[in-house]
Design a protein around this motif. Structure first.
Motif, PDB file in Angstrom:
ATOM      1  N   GLY A  41      18.041  77.582-108.139  1.00 13.17           N
ATOM      2  CA  GLY A  41      18.761  76.653-106.934  1.00 13.17           C
ATOM      3  C   GLY A  41      18.387  77.366-105.831  1.00 13.17           C
ATOM      4  O   GLY A  41      19.401  77.068-104.884  1.00 13.17           O
ATOM      5  N   SER A  43      16.113  76.700-103.355  1.00 12.71           N
ATOM      6  CA  SER A  43      15.839  75.663-102.027  1.00 12.71           C
ATOM      7  C   SER A  43      17.171  74.647-101.900  1.00 12.71           C
ATOM      8  O   SER A  43      17.562  74.592-100.656  1.00 12.71           O
ATOM      9  CB  SER A  43      14.805  74.519-102.714  1.00 12.71           C
ATOM     10  N   TYR A  44      17.930  74.658-102.692  1.00 13.86           N
ATOM     11  CA  TYR A  44      19.391  73.931-102.477  1.00 13.86           C
ATOM     12  C   TYR A  44      20.182  74.714-101.576  1.00 13.86           C
ATOM     13  O   TYR A  44      20.779  74.118-100.483  1.00 13.86           O
ATOM     14  CB  TYR A  44      20.045  73.587-103.629  1.00 13.86           C
ATOM     15  N   ASN A  47      18.684  74.153 -98.002  1.00 16.43           N
ATOM     16  CA  ASN A  47      18.960  72.865 -97.421  1.00 16.43           C
ATOM     17  C   ASN A  47      20.400  72.798 -96.942  1.00 16.43           C
ATOM     18  O   ASN A  47      20.443  72.285 -95.732  1.00 16.43           O
ATOM     19  CB  ASN A  47      18.720  71.952 -98.404  1.00 16.43           C
ATOM     20  N   ARG A  48      21.216  73.585 -97.717  1.00  8.81           N
ATOM     21  CA  ARG A  48      22.847  73.435 -97.199  1.00  8.81           C
ATOM     22  C   ARG A  48      22.979  74.200 -95.922  1.00  8.81           C
ATOM     23  O   ARG A  48      23.615  73.845 -94.914  1.00  8.81           O
ATOM     24  CB  ARG A  48      23.757  74.218 -98.184  1.00  8.81           C
ATOM     25  N   SER A  53      21.226  67.908 -97.395  1.00  2.21           N
ATOM     26  CA  SER A  53      21.390  68.009 -99.009  1.00  2.21           C
ATOM     27  C   SER A  53      19.856  67.969 -99.405  1.00  2.21           C
ATOM     28  O   SER A  53      19.390  68.098-100.800  1.00  2.21           O
ATOM     29  CB  SER A  53      22.067  66.614 -99.509  1.00  2.21           C
ATOM     30  N   SER A  54      18.862  67.385 -98.472  1.00  2.71           N
ATOM     31  CA  SER A  54      17.468  67.394 -99.004  1.00  2.71           C
ATOM     32  C   SER A  54      16.753  68.405 -97.864  1.00  2.71           C
ATOM     33  O   SER A  54      17.079  68.569 -96.953  1.00  2.71           O
ATOM     34  CB  SER A  54      16.872  66.002 -99.007  1.00  2.71           C
ATOM     35  N   LEU A  58      13.794  70.310-104.614  1.00  5.00           N
ATOM     36  CA  LEU A  58      14.109  70.987-105.469  1.00  5.00           C
ATOM     37  C   LEU A  58      13.560  70.458-106.809  1.00  5.00           C
ATOM     38  O   LEU A  58      12.812  69.589-107.107  1.00  5.00           O
ATOM     39  CB  LEU A  58      15.618  70.261-105.882  1.00  5.00           C
ATOM     40  N   LEU A 224      20.950  66.688-107.997  1.00  8.76           N
ATOM     41  CA  LEU A 224      21.900  67.505-106.701  1.00  8.76           C
ATOM     42  C   LEU A 224      21.620  66.971-105.720  1.00  8.76           C
ATOM     43  O   LEU A 224      22.510  66.863-104.603  1.00  8.76           O
ATOM     44  CB  LEU A 224      21.307  68.932-107.160  1.00  8.76           C
ATOM     45  N   GLU A 225      20.257  66.708-105.441  1.00  7.07           N
ATOM     46  CA  GLU A 225      19.720  66.107-103.921  1.00  7.07           C
ATOM     47  C   GLU A 225      20.484  65.055-103.445  1.00  7.07           C
ATOM     48  O   GLU A 225      20.704  64.720-102.276  1.00  7.07           O
ATOM     49  CB  GLU A 225      18.175  65.926-103.736  1.00  7.07           C
TER      50      GLU A 225
END
Length: 430
Positions: A41, A43-44, A47-48, A53-54, A58, A224-225
């Protein structure tokens, strides 16, 4: 964009297009890199940090998604005139690669380029993770290491343990420090246990730990994205917001001289570190910083000379009083070098000397031009006075009479007197 890729022969290579874009950023950079095992996780989280969110893709399948090191630049959400530079690294430990040396090279570059290094992993901090983090250079001054190496932030994902010790609640930071405690003893097992912990304590003197609950069930994780942040688990949202709050307080990356790194300087660091690794060498931090410092100092010295040149072009010549002329030179020189004196990096003296030499050369030219104009001014003045007091009388033949010569001498002394009164203060010239 992909910043550092891997060539067919397995060597790291720098992509030029993102370098050109980063080079144009004339603002301090907060460089945040994330490393860790693939599919944890990473990359997530970035992004945050970017407020999205993208962005960084991911991985939704068993295949590792990120290859090499990718970069994303965003305006810092909390610090004006500052850029958040995010580095997403290839996941470590991908069985498809089977090359731990490649993992080490990626991790090393990420650590050297960032001023905040996120190490992302699942669940608890363990011995295997500690050993993976041990990849530092010996022989560097401890004080310098604290300035060069990044703040280390351990991100524990899907964390379900109770943060307690001896029946008392502890913080994530205390949990991390407890994991890095050394054992007593001299046998080989204790030495092997302590060595990676000693390295982390030495090479990452500034450390923090953030824990994250699972964002949701398996279906949520797979998309998740597209799941709105507010729809994720309440504890994950709270922990993520705490993490973001801390991350946004982190200052820009700086060199040993506390000079904030901008786009040009960052590009130079990228090229130096990757070239060293490509050639099979351990990146020399001191050399890389000196190269960056020289490039930056040379640029600022050139800017100072250009400012000086622009100020010269605004001067209204002739300047008749030489004291004012020399005073103007000193004022212009001081103003032109003001920013350089504040922003210069490390050994800047030779660049100051070079800038002063170029300014002197420009000044000599304008002094010569001014001298000629002062002479022309004096000559015009003298001619005007001569014509007014003597020239008209001479043309009328007033001196070609008995007693004319004493009259001529008297008028000539008058011309001299008036001339000297008019050129008073124009010393050092005619």
């Amino acid at each position: 964009m992909c910043l550092i890729s891997t060539s067919e022969d397995g060597k790291l290579q720098v992509e030029q297009e993102p370098l050109k874009q980063i080079e144009q950023i004339d603002a301090p950079l907060v460089a945040v890199a994330i490393a860790g095992l693939y599919h944890t996780g990473k990359s997530y989280l970035l992004n945050r940090l970017a407020g999205s969110s993208s962005g960084f893709p991911l991985g939704k399948t068993i295949e590792s998604k990120t290859k090499g090191i990718w970069v994303w630049c965003r305006e810092h959400p909390k610090k004006p005139n500052t850029v958040l530079l995010l580095l997403d690294t290839e996941g470590l430990g991908d069985v498809a690669k089977g090359d731990s040396g490649h993992d080490n090279r990626i991790f090393t570059v990420a650590a050297l380029l960032s001023n905040v290094l996120l190490y992302n992993m699942m669940s608890a901090f363990n011995q295997d993770t500690i050993e993976k983090l041990t990849n530092a250079k010996d022989g560097t001054n401890d004080e310098e290491l604290g300035l060069i190496l990044p703040t280390f932030v351990l991100c524990l994902r899907d964390f379900s343990l109770l943060l307690e010790k001896d029946g008392l609640e502890i913080t994530p930071d205390e949990y991390l420090e407890d994991s890095l405690q050394l054992k007593c003893g001299n046998d080989i097992s204790v030495i092997n246990y302590n060595r990676p912990r000693e390295c982390i304590r030495k090479y990452f003197p500034k450390r923090k730990c953030s824990v994250f609950d699972r964002p949701g069930d398996r279906k949520t994780m797979q998309k998740l994205e597209s799941v709105p942040f507010e729809k994720l688990s309440e504890s994950f949202i709270e922990e993520t917001e705490l993490f973001l709050k801390y991350m946004y307080t982190c200052g820009p990356k700086v060199l040993i001289s506390s000079k904030a790194v901008n786009g040009r300087m960052f590009v130079s660091l990228v090229e130096n570190y990757v070239n060293a690794i490509r050639n099979g060498a351990v990146p020399d931090v001191d050399d890389a910083i000196m190269v960056v410092a020289n490039i930056e100092n040379e640029r600022m010295a050139s800017e100072a000379v250009q400012i000086f040149k622009e100020k010269i072009e605004q001067i209204q010549l002739p300047i008749l009083h030489t004291n004012n002329f020399e005073e103007l030179y000193r004022d212009m020189q001081t103003a032109a070098l003001a920013n350089f004196r504040i922003e210069s990096v490390l050994n800047a003296e030779k660049f100051v000397k070079q800038a002063l030499s170029e300014m002197d050369e420009l000044w000599e030219k304008i002094k010569t031009e001014n001298l000629q104009l002062v002479r022309e001014h004096c000559e015009s003045l003298l001619q005007a006075l001569y014509y007014k007091k003597i020239g008209e009388k001479r043309s009328r033949g007033e001196y070609k009479v008995a007693g004319g010569y004493p009259l001529y001498k008297l008028d000539l002394e008058g011309v001299k007197k008036d001339y000297m009164a008019n050129v008073k203060g124009i010393d050092g010239y005619e």
